[in-house]
Design an enzyme around this catalytic site. Sequence first.
Site, mmCIF file in Angstrom:
data_model
loop_
_atom_site.group_PDB
_atom_site.id
_atom_site.type_symbol
_atom_site.label_atom_id
_atom_site.label_comp_id
_atom_site.label_asym_id
_atom_site.label_seq_id
_atom_site.Cartn_x
_atom_site.Cartn_y
_atom_site.Cartn_z
ATOM 1 N N ASP A 55 0.837 -1.200 0.000
ATOM 2 C CA ASP A 55 0.000 0.000 0.000
ATOM 3 C C ASP A 55 0.871 1.250 0.000
ATOM 4 O OD1 ASP A 55 -2.269 -1.588 0.324
ATOM 5 O OD2 ASP A 55 -2.179 -1.454 2.514
ATOM 6 N N ASP A 61 -0.182 8.418 7.711
ATOM 7 C CA ASP A 61 0.071 7.026 8.132
ATOM 8 C C ASP A 61 1.347 6.971 8.965
ATOM 9 O OD1 ASP A 61 -2.012 5.469 6.833
ATOM 10 O OD2 ASP A 61 -0.968 5.717 4.925
ATOM 11 N N GLU A 83 1.040 -1.874 10.948
ATOM 12 C CA GLU A 83 0.859 -2.015 9.499
ATOM 13 C C GLU A 83 2.003 -1.328 8.752
ATOM 14 O OE1 GLU A 83 -2.501 0.110 7.895
ATOM 15 O OE2 GLU A 83 -2.315 -0.857 5.953
ATOM 16 N N GLU A 84 2.532 -0.287 9.334
ATOM 17 C CA GLU A 84 3.521 0.531 8.618
ATOM 18 C C GLU A 84 4.960 0.092 8.841
ATOM 19 O OE1 GLU A 84 2.125 2.050 6.487
ATOM 20 O OE2 GLU A 84 0.115 2.344 7.305
ATOM 21 N N ASP A 102 -3.129 -0.717 13.459
ATOM 22 C CA ASP A 102 -3.264 -0.044 12.165
ATOM 23 C C ASP A 102 -3.348 1.428 12.557
ATOM 24 O OD1 ASP A 102 -4.056 1.159 9.847
ATOM 25 O OD2 ASP A 102 -5.698 -0.230 9.415
ATOM 26 N N LEU A 104 -3.396 4.243 11.119
ATOM 27 C CA LEU A 104 -4.327 5.110 10.410
ATOM 28 C C LEU A 104 -5.068 4.248 9.389
ATOM 29 C CD1 LEU A 104 -5.212 7.435 8.289
ATOM 30 C CD2 LEU A 104 -4.965 8.084 10.679
ATOM 31 N N ASP A 105 -6.316 3.981 9.676
ATOM 32 C CA ASP A 105 -7.120 3.136 8.785
ATOM 33 C C ASP A 105 -7.998 4.018 7.898
ATOM 34 O OD1 ASP A 105 -8.462 0.579 7.967
ATOM 35 O OD2 ASP A 105 -10.166 1.682 8.802
ATOM 36 N N GLU A 265 -6.217 -5.564 11.923
ATOM 37 C CA GLU A 265 -7.502 -5.045 11.452
ATOM 38 C C GLU A 265 -8.634 -6.004 11.857
ATOM 39 O OE1 GLU A 265 -6.657 -2.226 7.627
ATOM 40 O OE2 GLU A 265 -6.431 -4.354 7.207
HETATM 41 O O1 FBP Z 1 -10.203 0.506 -1.581
HETATM 42 P P1 FBP Z 1 -10.912 -0.762 -1.231
HETATM 43 O O2 FBP Z 1 -10.398 -1.974 -1.965
HETATM 44 O O3 FBP Z 1 -12.401 -0.624 -1.320
HETATM 45 O O4 FBP Z 1 -10.526 -1.077 0.296
HETATM 46 C C1 FBP Z 1 -11.022 -0.344 1.347
HETATM 47 C C2 FBP Z 1 -10.499 -0.931 2.609
HETATM 48 O O5 FBP Z 1 -9.101 -0.684 2.683
HETATM 49 C C3 FBP Z 1 -8.775 -0.043 3.895
HETATM 50 O O6 FBP Z 1 -8.659 1.337 3.662
HETATM 51 C C4 FBP Z 1 -7.468 -0.635 4.361
HETATM 52 O O7 FBP Z 1 -6.943 0.030 5.445
HETATM 53 P P2 FBP Z 1 -5.677 1.025 5.355
HETATM 54 O O8 FBP Z 1 -6.172 2.361 4.917
HETATM 55 O O9 FBP Z 1 -5.232 0.975 6.784
HETATM 56 O O10 FBP Z 1 -4.685 0.410 4.405
HETATM 57 C C5 FBP Z 1 -9.974 -0.294 4.813
HETATM 58 O O11 FBP Z 1 -10.165 0.708 5.769
HETATM 59 C C6 FBP Z 1 -11.128 -0.347 3.846
HETATM 60 O O12 FBP Z 1 -12.163 -1.158 4.314
HETATM 61 MG MG MG Z 2 -6.630 -0.365 7.639
HETATM 62 MG MG MG Z 3 -3.668 1.837 7.804
#
Ligand code: FBP
Ligand code: MG
Ligand code: MG
Length: 335
Positions: A55, A61, A83-84, A102, A104-105, A265
């Site tokens: 990612d 983040d 995660e980072e 995580d 920053l989600d 997560e």
């Molecule tokens: O862009 P997509 O494939 O819909 O994925 C969305 C998912 O990815 C995420 O953003 C992953 O988390 P991060 O932002 O921590 O990488 C989730 O919060 C979310 O449910």
């Molecule tokens: Mg996340």
């Molecule tokens: Mg994240």
Amino acid sequence: MQTENPIRDLQHIPAALQPIMNALCEVGIDLSRVIQRGPLGGALGAAVGENTGGDTQKALDLMADDAFCERLKAANVRHYASEEQDTVAVLDPEGAYALAIDPLDGSSNIDVNVSIGTIFSIFEAAEDPDASFLRPTDQQVAGGYIIYGPQTMLVCTFGNGTQEYLLDPDSKQFVLVAEAIKIPDTSREFAINASNYRHWSRPIRAYIDDCLAGEEGPRASNFNMRWVASLVAETHRILTRGGVFLYPGDARKGYARGRLRMVYECAPIAFVIQQAGGLATDAQDPILGKTAEKLHARTPFVFGSTDKVSRIAAYHDLPDEEVNALFGNRGLFRV
Ligand SMILES: O=P(O)(O)OC[C@H]1O[C@](O)(COP(=O)(O)O)[C@@H](O)[C@@H]1O
Ligand SMILES: [Mg+2]
Ligand SMILES: [Mg+2]
């Protein structure tokens, strides 16, 4: 500088975990302010690197990861998995706990002023980093998230119900607002990234087809769809008004096990959801009790109101001819 304790009401938080919870909340209060200031504080959503999961890392983040990692050094945390970061950091060799985060989600939402969050999972520390995190997820002693939205909230469980705290912007303290959240089971909402429809397995397509068919379909009921692309925001909505979330595995390269990571997560969200009376699975089997095979391992993830999550598992047990049939011909089981 915060003078009051960052959490006003501590009665649901085991004493041994209060230093960690206070540390998480102190950083959460700082991040909440940074997020509110948005571009006044710099380009928070600027791409600055790439993590192990492939990612793009945004400035926020890394800022969040640095802040949690630094503050948790003095909070009885031996092992810190983020995660980072590629590998587990040893913060305090004498620390009693292991924390996965995580930081920053929902990073894709930083620049668009939509809710984002922090997700955390806590275990008792084991002798080495792998043993701390690669273990059955039902050994978590705490799980939860902070949501940075119109309100900043902490939602967490220590295995005795799911509690909710609201950050009071005046006192800058998290105040207990719900002692035992219960997921409503009446909702007709589902959340999935429908742009991946063509990549899904037959059972997932069949479930969504049946929802989309509405009153004319086997469910004889109309459904509504939501997709925020912030796991924390989807979780918060489902805890508040029910529904179901799906991020299944799919046929895209690298997505056989979906997108979301087990350790920091899915495991903590599953803990929060089940303590609120819901269910969390990998589309078929419960997440709680499973063990991640590696730190950044992914897992398909389905959670929400128990009847809906069970129904999705049941679609995986349908005989092929039924799951392949058009909804009108499917053996119309109703859970
Ligand atoms: O862009 P997509 O494939 O819909 O994925 C969305 C998912 O990815 C995420 O953003 C992953 O988390 P991060 O932002 O921590 O990488 C989730 O919060 C979310 O449910
Ligand atoms: Mg996340
Ligand atoms: Mg994240």
